[in-house]
Design a protein around this motif. Structure first.
Motif, PDB file in Angstrom:
ATOM      1  N   THR A  52       0.778  -1.119   0.081  1.00 46.78           N
ATOM      2  CA  THR A  52       0.050  -0.083   0.207  1.00 46.78           C
ATOM      3  C   THR A  52       0.796   1.239  -0.007  1.00 46.78           C
ATOM      4  OG1 THR A  52       0.026  -0.144   2.522  1.00 46.78           O
ATOM      5  CG2 THR A  52      -1.987  -0.921   1.170  1.00 46.78           C
ATOM      6  N   THR A  53       2.179   1.035   0.720  1.00 44.62           N
ATOM      7  CA  THR A  53       3.071   2.133   0.644  1.00 44.62           C
ATOM      8  C   THR A  53       3.468   2.509  -0.737  1.00 44.62           C
ATOM      9  OG1 THR A  53       3.638   1.912   2.851  1.00 44.62           O
ATOM     10  CG2 THR A  53       5.218   3.289   1.378  1.00 44.62           C
ATOM     11  N   GLN A  54       3.805   1.493  -1.462  1.00 47.23           N
ATOM     12  CA  GLN A  54       4.142   1.693  -3.126  1.00 47.23           C
ATOM     13  C   GLN A  54       3.063   2.053  -3.996  1.00 47.23           C
ATOM     14  OE1 GLN A  54       7.040   1.409  -4.275  1.00 47.23           O
ATOM     15  NE2 GLN A  54       6.251   1.908  -6.450  1.00 47.23           N
ATOM     16  N   CYS A  55       1.852   1.721  -3.608  1.00 47.51           N
ATOM     17  CA  CYS A  55       0.699   2.172  -4.178  1.00 47.51           C
ATOM     18  C   CYS A  55       0.488   3.707  -3.977  1.00 47.51           C
ATOM     19  CB  CYS A  55      -0.727   1.542  -4.008  1.00 47.51           C
ATOM     20  SG  CYS A  55      -0.774   0.053  -4.459  1.00 47.51           S
ATOM     21  N   ALA A  56       0.613   4.101  -2.863  1.00 48.47           N
ATOM     22  CA  ALA A  56       0.491   5.676  -2.439  1.00 48.47           C
ATOM     23  C   ALA A  56       1.623   6.542  -3.148  1.00 48.47           C
ATOM     24  CB  ALA A  56       0.565   5.754  -0.933  1.00 48.47           C
ATOM     25  N   VAL A  57       2.526   5.940  -3.438  1.00 45.93           N
ATOM     26  CA  VAL A  57       3.775   6.365  -4.109  1.00 45.93           C
ATOM     27  C   VAL A  57       3.323   6.799  -5.414  1.00 45.93           C
ATOM     28  CG1 VAL A  57       6.059   6.247  -4.803  1.00 45.93           C
ATOM     29  CG2 VAL A  57       5.738   5.881  -2.468  1.00 45.93           C
ATOM     30  N   GLU A  58       2.713   5.739  -6.090  1.00 44.63           N
ATOM     31  CA  GLU A  58       2.572   5.489  -7.319  1.00 44.63           C
ATOM     32  C   GLU A  58       1.472   6.714  -7.838  1.00 44.63           C
ATOM     33  OE1 GLU A  58       1.140   2.694 -10.866  1.00 44.63           O
ATOM     34  OE2 GLU A  58       1.502   2.064  -8.991  1.00 44.63           O
ATOM     35  N   LEU A  59       0.604   6.726  -6.859  1.00 48.27           N
ATOM     36  CA  LEU A  59      -0.526   7.727  -6.895  1.00 48.27           C
ATOM     37  C   LEU A  59       0.052   9.063  -6.880  1.00 48.27           C
ATOM     38  CD1 LEU A  59      -3.383   6.427  -4.584  1.00 48.27           C
ATOM     39  CD2 LEU A  59      -3.615   6.536  -6.992  1.00 48.27           C
ATOM     40  N   LYS A  60       1.068   9.667  -6.017  1.00 50.86           N
ATOM     41  CA  LYS A  60       1.613  10.887  -6.008  1.00 50.86           C
ATOM     42  C   LYS A  60       2.304  11.184  -7.151  1.00 50.86           C
ATOM     43  CE  LYS A  60       3.347  12.173  -1.664  1.00 50.86           C
ATOM     44  NZ  LYS A  60       3.950  12.046  -0.822  1.00 50.86           N
ATOM     45  N   VAL A  61       2.855  10.182  -7.757  1.00 49.22           N
ATOM     46  CA  VAL A  61       3.748  10.305  -8.999  1.00 49.22           C
ATOM     47  C   VAL A  61       2.803  10.653 -10.124  1.00 49.22           C
ATOM     48  CG1 VAL A  61       5.036   9.268 -10.967  1.00 49.22           C
ATOM     49  CG2 VAL A  61       5.555   8.682  -8.677  1.00 49.22           C
ATOM     50  N   LEU A  62       1.603  10.110 -10.314  1.00 48.07           N
ATOM     51  CA  LEU A  62       0.572  10.387 -11.419  1.00 48.07           C
ATOM     52  C   LEU A  62      -0.003  11.585 -11.224  1.00 48.07           C
ATOM     53  CD1 LEU A  62      -1.233   6.621 -11.231  1.00 48.07           C
ATOM     54  CD2 LEU A  62       0.393   7.753 -13.099  1.00 48.07           C
ATOM     55  N   ILE A  63      -0.153  12.077 -10.040  1.00 45.26           N
ATOM     56  CA  ILE A  63      -0.813  13.469  -9.428  1.00 45.26           C
ATOM     57  C   ILE A  63       0.166  14.545  -9.783  1.00 45.26           C
ATOM     58  CG2 ILE A  63      -1.691  14.930  -7.755  1.00 45.26           C
ATOM     59  CD1 ILE A  63      -2.444  12.163  -6.287  1.00 45.26           C
ATOM     60  N   GLU A  64       1.488  14.281  -9.706  1.00 47.58           N
ATOM     61  CA  GLU A  64       2.255  15.350  -9.819  1.00 47.58           C
ATOM     62  C   GLU A  64       2.432  15.433 -11.499  1.00 47.58           C
ATOM     63  OE1 GLU A  64       5.128  18.174  -9.681  1.00 47.58           O
ATOM     64  OE2 GLU A  64       3.723  17.362  -8.167  1.00 47.58           O
ATOM     65  N   GLN A  65       2.391  14.296 -12.358  1.00 46.43           N
ATOM     66  CA  GLN A  65       2.525  14.485 -13.737  1.00 46.43           C
ATOM     67  C   GLN A  65       1.367  15.110 -14.209  1.00 46.43           C
ATOM     68  OE1 GLN A  65       2.375  10.402 -14.786  1.00 46.43           O
ATOM     69  NE2 GLN A  65       4.819  10.092 -14.551  1.00 46.43           N
ATOM     70  N   MET A  66       0.202  15.133 -13.555  1.00 47.53           N
ATOM     71  CA  MET A  66      -1.284  15.829 -13.942  1.00 47.53           C
ATOM     72  C   MET A  66      -1.006  17.287 -13.792  1.00 47.53           C
ATOM     73  SD  MET A  66      -4.389  13.400 -13.454  1.00 47.53           S
ATOM     74  CE  MET A  66      -4.360  13.331 -11.699  1.00 47.53           C
ATOM     75  N   ARG A  67      -0.505  17.458 -12.268  1.00 47.02           N
ATOM     76  CA  ARG A  67      -0.352  18.900 -12.119  1.00 47.02           C
ATOM     77  C   ARG A  67       0.614  19.490 -13.037  1.00 47.02           C
ATOM     78  NH1 ARG A  67       2.897  22.386  -9.587  1.00 47.02           N
ATOM     79  NH2 ARG A  67       4.646  21.100  -9.586  1.00 47.02           N
ATOM     80  N   GLU A  68       1.815  19.010 -13.572  1.00 47.39           N
ATOM     81  CA  GLU A  68       2.538  19.601 -14.366  1.00 47.39           C
ATOM     82  C   GLU A  68       1.847  20.089 -15.510  1.00 47.39           C
ATOM     83  OE1 GLU A  68       6.006  17.189 -14.847  1.00 47.39           O
ATOM     84  OE2 GLU A  68       6.871  17.569 -12.881  1.00 47.39           O
ATOM     85  N   GLN A  69       1.086  19.122 -16.039  1.00 46.18           N
ATOM     86  CA  GLN A  69       0.188  19.545 -17.398  1.00 46.18           C
ATOM     87  C   GLN A  69      -0.762  20.608 -17.095  1.00 46.18           C
ATOM     88  OE1 GLN A  69       1.197  18.143 -20.220  1.00 46.18           O
ATOM     89  NE2 GLN A  69       2.358  16.680 -19.743  1.00 46.18           N
ATOM     90  N   ILE A  70      -1.280  20.468 -16.066  1.00 47.07           N
ATOM     91  CA  ILE A  70      -2.378  21.479 -15.806  1.00 47.07           C
ATOM     92  C   ILE A  70      -1.704  22.937 -15.453  1.00 47.07           C
ATOM     93  CG2 ILE A  70      -4.015  22.273 -13.694  1.00 47.07           C
ATOM     94  CD1 ILE A  70      -4.692  19.105 -13.432  1.00 47.07           C
ATOM     95  N   GLN A  71      -0.269  22.856 -15.447  1.00 53.95           N
ATOM     96  CA  GLN A  71      -0.122  24.545 -15.256  1.00 53.95           C
ATOM     97  C   GLN A  71      -0.053  25.118 -16.439  1.00 53.95           C
ATOM     98  OE1 GLN A  71       1.062  25.732 -12.253  1.00 53.95           O
ATOM     99  NE2 GLN A  71       0.041  23.764 -11.765  1.00 53.95           N
TER     100      GLN A  71
END
Length: 287
Positions: free
Chosen positions: A265-284
């Motif tokens: 579950t820790t690995q899943c949380a890290v993967e979620l944060k990576v995906l969210i950061e990728q979206m945030r960069e596009q949203i800029q």
């Protein structure tokens, strides 16, 4: 429709008065920040141009450059005959006052300021053409921002699908994780050869289950994902709203990580944060 803040357009036109070229470049910015570079002869267009930008765009640093090259071949020379005649008359009158008057040289008369006239360009026609061309350039810029915005929306949708997969994976693993932790707790107590108080064991297991209970976080992640999809379909500018949703998604991912009791579950949380950061960069780059 999702629109990017990054685009470029170049539009050109020609007329009897010469040629006009508009170049408009826009990049991401927190607010609308227009920069206009105009020839001095067309400086009075700045007010109407800024108003057109405010009506068409809401965010972005927009650099607008206008180049105007007058048509010199169309310009003709003419003589102010009345003024020239007055100069000749005055020269002849002065000639009578000297003993040896010189003949009047026509070239000398032409050199006198105001005798030789250049045809003036029809600047009203130039201004009208510049405004019309600006409208075309602005429309082309908007289309470019829409095309790139559609690409950004597609990239964001791919990340949303991956987030849903991670959430589904965590949901599926929770019963197994809790059962494994229950057995591990019983095995550790058995190894200590301690007399098991079933009531106390159940209390510990209940506390463990409460700590590992992330159903609420997973539900909110699903809700935020659906909200992002809804916002992406809106017609008005959505960049700030999407940026806020990225903060909410990241908050849930952090909570999921803090409640994790196993590495999966820790690995899943890290993967979620990576995906969210990728979206945030596009949203800029989204308006």
């Amino acid at each position: 429709m999702t629109r990017s803040m990054t685009a470029f357009t170049r539009q050109e036109t020609q007329g009897e008065w010469g040629s006009l070229v508009w170049e408009i470049r826009s990049v991401n910015h927190r607010y609308l920040e227009p920069h206009l570079r105009l020839p001095d002869s067309l400086r009075e267009l700045e007010g109407p141009l800024r108003e057109k930008l405010r009506q068409a765009l809401s965010r972005g640093k927009v650099e607008c450059t206008l180049r105007f090259v007058p048509e010199t071949q169309q310009q003709t020379l003419s003589v102010d005959r009345q003024y020239a005649a007055q100069l000749v008359a005055v020269a002849e009158e002065l000639g009578t006052l000297v003993s040896n008057p010189q003949p009047i040289n026509p070239l000398e008369v032409l050199r006198w300021p105001g005798v030789l006239l250049e045809s003036e360009l029809d600047m009203d026609a130039v201004k009208k053409a510049a405004l019309t061309l600006f409208n075309q350039a602005l429309a082309d810029l908007a289309q470019g921002r829409q095309r790139e915005g559609a690409e950004l929306a597609s990239l964001i949708e791919q990340r949303l699908l991956n987030i849903e997969k991670v959430v589904l994976q965590v949901r599926g693993r929770l019963p197994e994780i809790l059962a494994t932790q229950r057995n591990n707790l019983r095995n550790r107590l058995a190894e200590l050869q301690a007399e098991l108080d079933e009531t106390r064991v159940e209390q510990e297991i209940a506390l463990l289950a409460q700590k590992a209970d992330v159903d609420e976080e997973l539900d909110r992640l699903d809700t935020h994902v659906q909200e992002v999809r809804r916002v992406l379909k809106q017609k008005e500018p959505v960049g700030r709203r999407l940026d806020f949703l990225m903060q909410e998604l990241n908050r849930e991912a952090n909570t999921l990580s803090s409640k994790s009791i196993v590495a999966d579950t820790t690995q899943c949380a890290v993967e979620l944060k990576v995906l969210i950061e990728q979206m945030r960069e596009q949203i800029q780059n989204i308006e």
